[in-house]
Design a protein around this motif. Structure first.
Motif, PDB file in Angstrom:
ATOM      1  N   GLN A 153       0.833  -1.196   0.000  1.00 59.09           N
ATOM      2  CA  GLN A 153       0.000   0.000   0.000  1.00 59.09           C
ATOM      3  C   GLN A 153       0.869   1.247   0.000  1.00 59.09           C
ATOM      4  N   TRP A 161      -1.575  -1.169  -3.926  1.00 57.34           N
ATOM      5  CA  TRP A 161      -2.790  -0.412  -3.622  1.00 57.34           C
ATOM      6  C   TRP A 161      -2.433   1.067  -3.684  1.00 57.34           C
ATOM      7  N   THR A 198      -3.432   4.329  -2.977  1.00 59.83           N
ATOM      8  CA  THR A 198      -4.393   4.999  -2.111  1.00 59.83           C
ATOM      9  C   THR A 198      -4.512   6.477  -2.480  1.00 59.83           C
ATOM     10  N   ASN A 221      -1.066   0.436   8.140  1.00 59.94           N
ATOM     11  CA  ASN A 221      -1.756   0.982   6.974  1.00 59.94           C
ATOM     12  C   ASN A 221      -1.982   2.465   7.242  1.00 59.94           C
TER      13      ASN A 221
END
Length: 618
Positions: free
Chosen positions: A52, A99, A101, A407
């Motif tokens: 991420q 990912w 974001t 995260n």
């Protein structure tokens, strides 16, 4: 390097205080303890590794870090910064998916009116860079991330292709529960209607309205809210015109939300009457579904057809499970391999959102993460023995749980608010990555020990890397090294930490036993073993017919030589008959001579470094 270890298959009667010497009673104890220590679910290989990144922070090399700084002050990362070298570095770490974001356009303070983008109102934006979860246009991307703002969608499409060309799949956020207060799409395809465009503003709730309303009441900016830290700005006047007021994103049914509400967003209406107090569901999935269902399906179809390989669905449990059951199969008709990840925090809803909602994966935050964090922080009463109950509670869907230690919502391991030492991430990640056959995730900067120091602006100094402000991430920037992504500025300890993560993640992905093996928890067999610290050591076996892996993780700040008892019954169950076996630690590559000496009853004597872990494959 070859190391000699003596492993003992002890009789269970030697393990349990007060156990009867009777053979029959002992056999019953054995069966009971084995039943409590084994997984029962059908095992499937879901071992993907997700990297991420907060996209606006990832490639930013500006080191100014001025509190409440503008984009011009502190800089911002771009899609184009994520070059082949960056992607190869991510893949080399062991990742299979990235990912990205904060890609979808959300409210920001930076002025893009010259590009045809309306100026956002500072009174309903958190931070100068804005929350990535206050979506302004589902069909557009954040203009901050583009070199050529007018070609911003095309630049993201190029990043999708570049990611695929480097062997990585792409995940983006889908924020289904709420949008920015000033939602307007200027990039929607022809024939698509904006959310709220046809709403009946006279009704607080209507099943086909996209929003909830408080009829006759104008919206009031939260009392005491100081956007931009009190700096003056064109749209910072303490007012925001919205008549009638919409219900805020967290469901606060008021025209005057507080600063603690999600006041910068408004909740979407999926046909559930949250205004009535009983949450009545006013929809028929076999008939005409509500407008919001159809409009969000159009959004997901749009991005799926652009090549996105997965969606991380924000606060999925705030949206009715029936919607997911209806929507996910339709998207999987377009791409059967696409993955849906749900942010769900209520354990009583896990089965519902996996089996009825048809999600591939759910966040494992309140289970494994919270249990590991308590031990890593050395909280009073914390113990790794609690993990046995945690995974048993999830037996039957354990392999659908996404495990992580960091995260964008959580505090950094290296922060003073968490462990204060990034090395503790190694035993934590070793357990997280191997306890199930499901996915594991790492957050950018975690692998080099980013501590998230400093007050950036709206985010404050709270141990998290800001998602609201323009900022640079200092320790991560040492790996970025002017977009060479070679770690040229990292310290030796940081290089070692990153390499340890790399070896660990690749070992978890490469092992057949960890990818799709059955689980036997050894904690139960060692609970009365005085030579085994059940609070700070965790051990378990993952096994298939072809591969067996013994996992041992040490959460103590000292090297240990732990006596781990593996009963004869366990050895028989996993198919080990030989007395002497050669094993290899999948993380370090060291080879071990394992001597299964059943004459001795003291246990397996094995050295594990402080904050270390072993994946012994035999």
């Amino acid at each position: 390097m070859i190391k000699k270890i003596t492993i003992v298959g002890a009789l269970l009667s030697m393990l349990i205080a007060g156990c009867s010497t009777s053979h029959d009673k002992e056999e019953k104890k054995v069966k009971k303890l084995l039943a409590e220590s084994q997984s029962t679910e059908k095992i499937e290989d879901h071992k993907i590794i997700i990297y991420q990144m907060m996209t606006r922070l990832f490639g930013n090399t500006n080191t100014t870090n001025k509190q409440w700084g503008t984009l011009a002050d502190n800089g911002v990362g771009k899609f184009n910064d994520i070059n082949d070298a960056a992607l190869q570095g991510i893949k080399d770490l062991g990742a299979t998916h990235v990912w990205y974001t904060g890609v979808i356009e959300h409210a920001v303070i930076t002025d893009y009116r010259k590009n045809g983008i309306p100026l956002d109102d500072a009174d309903v934006v958190k931070g100068r860079a804005g929350s990535p979860y206050a979506i302004k246009d589902y069909y557009d991307v954040n203009p901050d991330l583009a070199v050529n703002v007018d070609k911003r969608v095309e630049e993201f499409e190029t990043l999708i292709k570049r990611s695929h060309d480097n062997g990585l799949k792409v995940i983006i956020d889908f924020v289904p529960n709420h949008v920015a207060r000033k939602y307007h799409s200027d990039k929607k395809p022809e024939g698509i209607e904006d959310f709220g465009a046809s709403d009946n503003l006279k009704e607080g709730f209507d099943a086909n309205n996209n929003f909830y309303y408080i009829p006759g009441k104008p919206f009031e900016v939260p009392e005491g809210y100081k956007p931009l830290g009190g700096d003056k700005f064109t749209t910072s006047d303490g007012k925001f015109k919205e008549i009638p007021a919409k219900v805020s994103g967290n469901g606060a049914v008021t025209f005057a939300p507080t600063v603690n509400d999600w006041f910068e967003t408004v909740r979407l209406n999926y046909g559930v009457n949250h205004l009535s107090g009983n949450g009545e569901k006013v929809f028929d999935i076999n008939g005409e579904v509500p407008s919001t269902w159809k409009k969000t399906l159009e959004v997901l179809t749009y991005w799926t057809k652009k090549g996105v390989d997965g969606f991380r669905c924000d606060m999925a449990e705030m949206v009715p499970v029936e919607y997911w059951n209806w929507m996910i199969p339709q998207i999987k008709k377009i791409n059967p391999k696409i993955r849906f990840i749900a942010e769900v925090y209520n354990p009583t809803e896990y089965k519902n959102y996996i089996f009825n909602g048809k999600f591939d994966y759910l966040y494992d935050k309140v289970g494994v993460y919270d249990s590991l964090r308590a031990v890593m922080e050395d909280r009073p009463g914390s113990s790794l023995s609690h993990l046995t109950k945690v995974w048993k509670d999830m037996d039957g869907f354990n392999n659908h749980m996404l495990r992580f230690l960091e995260n964008h919502d959580e505090q950094r391991i290296a922060s003073k608010e968490f462990a204060g030492d990034p090395v503790l991430g190694i035993p934590g990640m070793a357990v997280s990555a191997a306890l199930g056959s499901g996915p594991v995730m790492i957050y950018f900067g975690q692998e080099v020990g980013e501590p998230a120091i400093g007050e950036s602006g709206f985010s404050g100094d709270d141990g998290r890397s800001t998602i609201f402000d323009y900022w640079g991430i200092p320790e991560h920037q040492k790996w970025v090294n002017d977009h060479k992504y070679d770690g040229g500025l990292l310290s030796e300890s940081q290089k070692t930490l990153r390499n340890d993560y790399k070896k660990l993640l690749k070992a978890a992905k490469g092992s057949e036993a960890i990818r799709k093996g059955h689980l036997i928890d050894l904690q139960q067999f060692n609970r009365t073993n005085s030579q085994y610290n059940v609070d700070k050591t965790y051990s378990f076996i993952r096994y298939t017919n072809n591969d067996k892996v013994l996992v041992i993780a040490n959460f103590e700040n000292k090297d240990i030589t732990s006596e781990v008892i593996i009963p004869n019954e366990v050895m028989t169950l996993i198919g080990i008959k030989e007395k002497k076996i050669t094993a290899k630690d999948l993380i370090t590559g060291y080879t071990y001579d394992l001597d299964f000496n059943t004459a001795n009853e003291s246990g397996l004597s094995i050295p594990v470094q402080k904050y270390g872990a072993l994946y012994l494959s035999f």
